[in-house]
Design a protein around this motif. Structure first.
Motif, PDB file in Angstrom:
ATOM      1  N   SER A 128       0.823  -1.200   0.000  1.00  0.00           N
ATOM      2  CA  SER A 128       0.000   0.000   0.000  1.00  0.00           C
ATOM      3  C   SER A 128       0.864   1.259   0.000  1.00  0.00           C
ATOM      4  O   SER A 128       2.085   1.200   0.157  1.00  0.00           O
ATOM      5  N   HIS A 129       0.194   2.418  -0.186  1.00  0.00           N
ATOM      6  CA  HIS A 129       0.898   3.708  -0.118  1.00  0.00           C
ATOM      7  C   HIS A 129       1.519   3.901   1.259  1.00  0.00           C
ATOM      8  O   HIS A 129       2.627   4.438   1.380  1.00  0.00           O
ATOM      9  N   LYS A 130       0.799   3.447   2.278  1.00  0.00           N
ATOM     10  CA  LYS A 130       1.284   3.626   3.650  1.00  0.00           C
ATOM     11  C   LYS A 130       2.587   2.858   3.878  1.00  0.00           C
ATOM     12  O   LYS A 130       3.499   3.342   4.550  1.00  0.00           O
ATOM     13  N   TYR A 131       2.679   1.668   3.300  1.00  0.00           N
ATOM     14  CA  TYR A 131       3.882   0.854   3.465  1.00  0.00           C
ATOM     15  C   TYR A 131       5.108   1.600   2.917  1.00  0.00           C
ATOM     16  O   TYR A 131       6.154   1.659   3.575  1.00  0.00           O
ATOM     17  N   TYR A 132       4.984   2.171   1.726  1.00  0.00           N
ATOM     18  CA  TYR A 132       6.138   2.854   1.117  1.00  0.00           C
ATOM     19  C   TYR A 132       6.443   4.178   1.822  1.00  0.00           C
ATOM     20  O   TYR A 132       7.602   4.602   1.865  1.00  0.00           O
ATOM     21  N   GLU A 157       6.116   4.559   5.090  1.00  0.00           N
ATOM     22  CA  GLU A 157       6.859   4.109   6.272  1.00  0.00           C
ATOM     23  C   GLU A 157       8.286   3.706   5.907  1.00  0.00           C
ATOM     24  O   GLU A 157       9.242   3.994   6.642  1.00  0.00           O
ATOM     25  N   LEU A 158       8.431   3.031   4.762  1.00  0.00           N
ATOM     26  CA  LEU A 158       9.770   2.639   4.304  1.00  0.00           C
ATOM     27  C   LEU A 158      10.630   3.868   4.032  1.00  0.00           C
ATOM     28  O   LEU A 158      11.824   3.894   4.363  1.00  0.00           O
ATOM     29  N   PHE A 159      10.025   4.907   3.463  1.00  0.00           N
ATOM     30  CA  PHE A 159      10.736   6.161   3.207  1.00  0.00           C
ATOM     31  C   PHE A 159      11.204   6.785   4.528  1.00  0.00           C
ATOM     32  O   PHE A 159      12.348   7.233   4.650  1.00  0.00           O
ATOM     33  N   LYS A 160      10.326   6.790   5.543  1.00  0.00           N
ATOM     34  CA  LYS A 160      10.704   7.364   6.842  1.00  0.00           C
ATOM     35  C   LYS A 160      11.854   6.588   7.483  1.00  0.00           C
ATOM     36  O   LYS A 160      12.817   7.171   7.987  1.00  0.00           O
ATOM     37  N   GLN A 161      11.747   5.262   7.455  1.00  0.00           N
ATOM     38  CA  GLN A 161      12.810   4.437   8.042  1.00  0.00           C
ATOM     39  C   GLN A 161      14.144   4.646   7.319  1.00  0.00           C
ATOM     40  O   GLN A 161      15.199   4.762   7.951  1.00  0.00           O
ATOM     41  N   THR A 162      14.089   4.708   5.990  1.00  0.00           N
ATOM     42  CA  THR A 162      15.315   4.916   5.210  1.00  0.00           C
ATOM     43  C   THR A 162      15.917   6.278   5.502  1.00  0.00           C
ATOM     44  O   THR A 162      17.145   6.419   5.591  1.00  0.00           O
ATOM     45  N   HIS A 163      15.050   7.284   5.679  1.00  0.00           N
ATOM     46  CA  HIS A 163      15.542   8.629   5.976  1.00  0.00           C
ATOM     47  C   HIS A 163      16.256   8.652   7.324  1.00  0.00           C
ATOM     48  O   HIS A 163      17.335   9.243   7.457  1.00  0.00           O
ATOM     49  N   HIS A 164      15.673   8.011   8.336  1.00  0.00           N
ATOM     50  CA  HIS A 164      16.323   7.946   9.658  1.00  0.00           C
ATOM     51  C   HIS A 164      17.668   7.238   9.566  1.00  0.00           C
ATOM     52  O   HIS A 164      18.661   7.667  10.167  1.00  0.00           O
ATOM     53  N   TYR A 165      17.711   6.157   8.807  1.00  0.00           N
ATOM     54  CA  TYR A 165      18.953   5.396   8.631  1.00  0.00           C
ATOM     55  C   TYR A 165      20.008   6.250   7.922  1.00  0.00           C
ATOM     56  O   TYR A 165      21.192   6.235   8.283  1.00  0.00           O
ATOM     57  N   LEU A 166      19.551   7.019   6.935  1.00  0.00           N
ATOM     58  CA  LEU A 166      20.459   7.873   6.170  1.00  0.00           C
ATOM     59  C   LEU A 166      20.982   9.023   7.027  1.00  0.00           C
ATOM     60  O   LEU A 166      22.164   9.396   6.944  1.00  0.00           O
ATOM     61  N   VAL A 167      20.116   9.588   7.871  1.00  0.00           N
ATOM     62  CA  VAL A 167      20.542  10.672   8.770  1.00  0.00           C
ATOM     63  C   VAL A 167      21.600  10.164   9.757  1.00  0.00           C
ATOM     64  O   VAL A 167      22.607  10.831  10.012  1.00  0.00           O
ATOM     65  N   ALA A 168      21.377   8.955  10.291  1.00  0.00           N
ATOM     66  CA  ALA A 168      22.356   8.360  11.215  1.00  0.00           C
ATOM     67  C   ALA A 168      23.696   8.127  10.520  1.00  0.00           C
ATOM     68  O   ALA A 168      24.766   8.300  11.119  1.00  0.00           O
ATOM     69  N   THR A 169      23.649   7.761   9.246  1.00  0.00           N
ATOM     70  CA  THR A 169      24.890   7.557   8.473  1.00  0.00           C
ATOM     71  C   THR A 169      25.595   8.882   8.233  1.00  0.00           C
ATOM     72  O   THR A 169      26.826   8.973   8.304  1.00  0.00           O
ATOM     73  N   LEU A 170      24.812   9.920   7.921  1.00  0.00           N
ATOM     74  CA  LEU A 170      25.403  11.238   7.651  1.00  0.00           C
ATOM     75  C   LEU A 170      26.090  11.823   8.874  1.00  0.00           C
ATOM     76  O   LEU A 170      27.103  12.522   8.759  1.00  0.00           O
ATOM     77  N   THR A 171      25.560  11.543  10.041  1.00  0.00           N
ATOM     78  CA  THR A 171      26.170  12.094  11.263  1.00  0.00           C
ATOM     79  C   THR A 171      27.551  11.507  11.533  1.00  0.00           C
ATOM     80  O   THR A 171      28.374  12.129  12.197  1.00  0.00           O
TER      81      THR A 171
END
Length: 812
Positions: free
Chosen positions: A2-6, A8-22
């Motif tokens: 569903s749209h909601k699944y993607y 949520e996946l976008f949010k999780q990926t963004h958090h993971y990417l922010v942690a990598t950038l730090t």
């Protein structure tokens, strides 16, 4: 999904990417901080794979734009880190087994997948090129024409059915009459009547015994079959045997849903683009005049204020940034009257002379060069990732999307973006207006002060311009269109169509080895699946977009070496499919007899280079890449392989960062060529290893798993051991030879035996030990391996010196 699944996946990926950038370092040493760079490399790959999934399936068009920018920046950062790790390890194969173990990831989690979104954006262009190739080949008669059968009428169909049905009934009637005739013959009385009753009783006893025997055997068979079925069901229930092979309906349904989401993407994108145009037109009508007047008044007010405070006219600087923005930020710039005096110009000249002479006075040492190589690349993509992170947090992080279940675009975001774009465009117009006004004001100011304007001589500028200019190549076909050149190359077999294979079809296990120090021991062993990652990073990802190609380390040419049947041609075709590229085949055997003579060769090179640049991304392919540089050509060889010997290095050298063109060569005996000349043409060298046990087991399982009737009891491990020394191509051709259409129909009755495959495999030629040794000896002469061996020798020499010093100290 569903749209909601993607979302949520976008949010999780963004958090993971922010942690990598730090955890990004400001300045890193490639060898000291190797673990940090490898950790970032793996984390960015995981993020890129998730972002690629989101871009492929996200429907909301404005989110997809942000996701695409994030994905492109992440891919660029991966390529930068890859270049750092290659220099740190002195090895093109990056091994991160220790990092994978620390992050609890498998080698497949850390395998960079090629994003499909970039290819889908060019879908129409790719289809157009394929259609032109097909049309040209049809005209020349190179394609097999399939005769179109005229559909039959209803009356003809009924007549055929009636004929076949009558024939079937006739066969049945004949069989029935044959059985009646045989029964009549059996029931005829015998000629002699003596002892008829005794014979009848004896016959009746024999028939009864036979019937009892048949019943006993049949009931035993039924009981054994039922027991076997119950046993299989129990084993299946507890997971001791694999489930029966059948089509996974859920998987097919999921693939259909993904395709439907892509269609919905296109629909939403068209709606978004239409609204962008209408909103921009509306803003141009209503807001253009007031904004232009406001900006010009703002700049004029600042100019008057500056003139009143300083008594000078300010400079109007900068074509890169908007000059009106710069003026408002730079308070206290000098005027043109105080730009330079004779004394200051002399000082500046003397400073320039000193700075130009300083490098000559102290020649740089080798250690300084090494220190420069050890410093990690200053990333151009990390700041871009930070910008996209801020954009996400500003717009999308806390946005309530419950009122938009259909994933339409947001008009308020479009209005804000178009307003900003229009303001930037109008600032350029204001800058031009202000420059003209300032020029007039400066002239009036000079007249009042009595200065005469000096004309600047443009001789120096002309000279410097001539020096900086690159020699322009002469266009031998200025009057011809791209389509006509394209058709000519297709007709001559230079541009070729290629089979639809993808990089994921090249099966093989990934390695899980920890890295080895750049100056210690042997290189870690590579597995067959590692070639996918290397080709993705060197040949595919840099050529996906112009921005990636211009800002990442530039790879101009690649050589793939491996025995016959190892999959070199398949890998080249897979790279072409992943990119949607045009394939130019300049193999010596392919260009023999085409464009003859010296002038013909010049025209051939010109056409290949020109059309490849016009239709980029392009792959220039050469099979038997060692042939142009072979020392002695056999007399039987009439392909003239040395025809391109002098021109290949020039072709590769002229590839600029703006040209998304790469030369890929393949060879199965690279040791036959002159290594110095070969290394002048090819920048990267990759060897396709012989498949080890795990890769061969994976290949056998995949190939036999395509046939549902192959029993789960088949001994795949036995075939894996027996096929040691054979290439992937030999294994695949063996399976195709044995499992024909006729054999597939017999699989349920006569299960497949390993002996059948072994008999077919024995007809193939394995890779002998001598060929392996020759390939390994050639590999030690590759530039990167030579650098590594030199580093090992230097370390050993240092250790020997230290040991000698310690021994001398003990003697004293």
């Amino acid at each position: 999904m569903s749209h909601k699944y993607y979302d949520e996946l976008f949010k999780q990926t963004h958090h993971y990417l922010v942690a990598t950038l730090t955890s990004e370092p400001t300045q890193a040493d490639r060898r000291e901080h190797r673990n940090l760079l490898a950790t970032l490399y793996i984390r960015y790959i995981v993020s890129a794979n998730q972002l690629a999934t989101c871009v492929d399936q996200m429907v909301q068009p404005q989110k997809r734009i942000l996701l695409r920018k994030l994905l492109e920046a992440t891919l660029g950062r991966i390529l930068e880190l890859k270049a750092d790790l290659v220099e740190a390890d002195l090895n093109d194969w990056t091994h991160c087994g220790d990092i994978l173990e620390k992050l609890n990831l498998t080698p497949y989690d850390a395998e960079l997948q090629v994003p499909t979104c970039f290819r889908l954006e060019r879908e129409d262009d790719i289809a157009y090129k394929k259609r032109i190739i097909e049309e040209v080949l049809d005209k020349l008669g190179f394609t097999e024409k399939v005769e179109e059968k005229v559909p039959m009428s209803e009356q003809q169909a009924i007549l055929i059915i009636q004929t076949h049905e009558r024939a079937r009934q006739g066969r049945l009637r004949a069989q029935f009459m044959k059985e009646i005739r045989s029964m009549k013959e059996k029931s005829k009385p015998t000629a002699t009547g003596e002892g008829e009753e005794g014979e009848e009783e004896a016959g009746h006893g024999i028939n009864l015994a036979a019937a009892l025997k048949i019943q006993k055997i049949w009931r035993g068979y039924i009981a054994r079959r039922a027991t076997k079925r119950r046993k299989l069901q129990e084993m299946l229930l507890i997971g001791m045997i694999p489930p029966p092979k059948k089509k996974n309906e859920e998987l097919l349904k999921d693939l259909q849903i993904q395709e439907n989401r892509r269609e919905l993407q296109k629909k939403r994108q068209k709606e978004y683009e239409a609204d962008v145009k209408s909103i921009r037109k509306q803003l141009e009508k209503t807001q253009r005049g007031p904004i232009l007047e406001q900006l010009s008044d703002q700049v004029r007010g600042w100019l008057h204020e500056y003139k009143a405070q300083t008594g000078k006219i300010p400079e109007y600087t900068g074509s890169e940034r908007s000059a009106s923005r710069l003026l408002l930020s730079q308070q206290g710039t000098e005027s043109e009257t105080s730009k330079s005096t004779p004394a200051s110009s002399k000082d500046s000249k003397s400073k320039k002379d000193k700075t130009s002479k300083s490098p000559k006075e102290g020649t740089p040492n080798e250690t300084e060069d090494e220190d420069g190589k050890l410093k990690a690349i200053v990333s151009t993509f990390a700041p871009e990732l930070n910008i996209r992170k801020e954009e996400y947090e500003e717009i999308w992080r806390n946005k309530n999307e419950s009122a938009n279940p259909r994933q339409y675009h947001y008009k308020d975001i479009i209005e804000h973006e178009q307003m900003t774009n229009m303001e930037n465009d109008l600032r350029k117009i204001v800058d031009e207006m202000m420059k003209a006004e300032l020029l007039l004001l400066q002239e009036a100011f000079d007249k009042d002060r009595g200065h005469k304007g000096k004309k600047k001589s443009s001789k120096k500028a002309r000279k410097t311009g001539k020096k900086g200019k690159k020699k322009k190549e002469k266009d031998l076909t200025p009057d011809r269109t791209t389509e006509s050149l394209f058709e000519e190359l297709v007709a001559n077999g230079i541009i070729k169509r290629y089979p639809e294979v993808w990089l994921r079809h090249f099966k093989g296990e990934r390695s899980f080895n920890p890295p080895a120090a750049y100056n210690k021991g042997k290189e870690p062993r590579i597995d067959l699946g590692d070639i996918r990652q290397v080709l993705t990073e060197c040949c595919i990802i840099p050529m996906l977009t112009d921005h990636l190609h211009q800002t990442t380390p530039h790879v101009k040419s690649v050589l793939l070496a491996g025995p016959k049947g190892s999959g070199k041609d398949m890998l080249v075709h897979a790279v072409c499919n992943e990119l949607g590229a045009v394939l130019f085949d300049i193999t010596p055997s392919n260009i023999v007899g085409k464009y003859p003579g010296k002038s013909g060769l010049i025209m051939l090179i010109h056409l290949v280079v020109k059309v490849s640049r016009l239709l980029q991304p392009s792959i220039i392919f050469m099979d038997n890449a060692e042939r142009p540089f072979v020392k002695k050509i056999p007399k039987t060889d009439k392909t003239d392989p040395k025809r391109l010997k002098k021109d290949l290095p020039k072709i590769v050298k002229n590839f600029s960062t703006e040209d998304r063109v790469i030369l890929i060569g393949t060879t199965n005996c690279p040791w036959d060529s002159d290594q110095k000349l070969l290394q002048q043409v090819y920048q990267k060298f990759f060897i396709i290893p012989r498949p080890n046990y795990s890769s061969r087991f994976h290949i056998w399982t995949h190939l036999l798993g395509q046939y549902m009737a192959v029993s789960w009891k088949f001994d795949t491990s036995l075939m894996t051991k027996i096929s040691d020394g054979y290439t992937v191509g030999s294994i695949e051709s063996t399976v195709k030879e044995v499992i024909t259409v006729k054999r597939m129909l017999q699989l349920r009755i006569h299960p497949l035996s390993p002996l059948e495959l072994v008999n077919a495999l024995c007809k193939r030629t394995p890779v002998y030990k001598e060929e392996d040794e020759a390939l390994e000896a050639w590999w030690t002469k590759v530039p990167m391996v030579r650098r590594r061996l030199r580093a090992i020798e230097m370390r050993e020499d240092e250790e020997a010196e230290m040991m000698a010093k310690q021994a001398n100290a003990k003697k004293k």
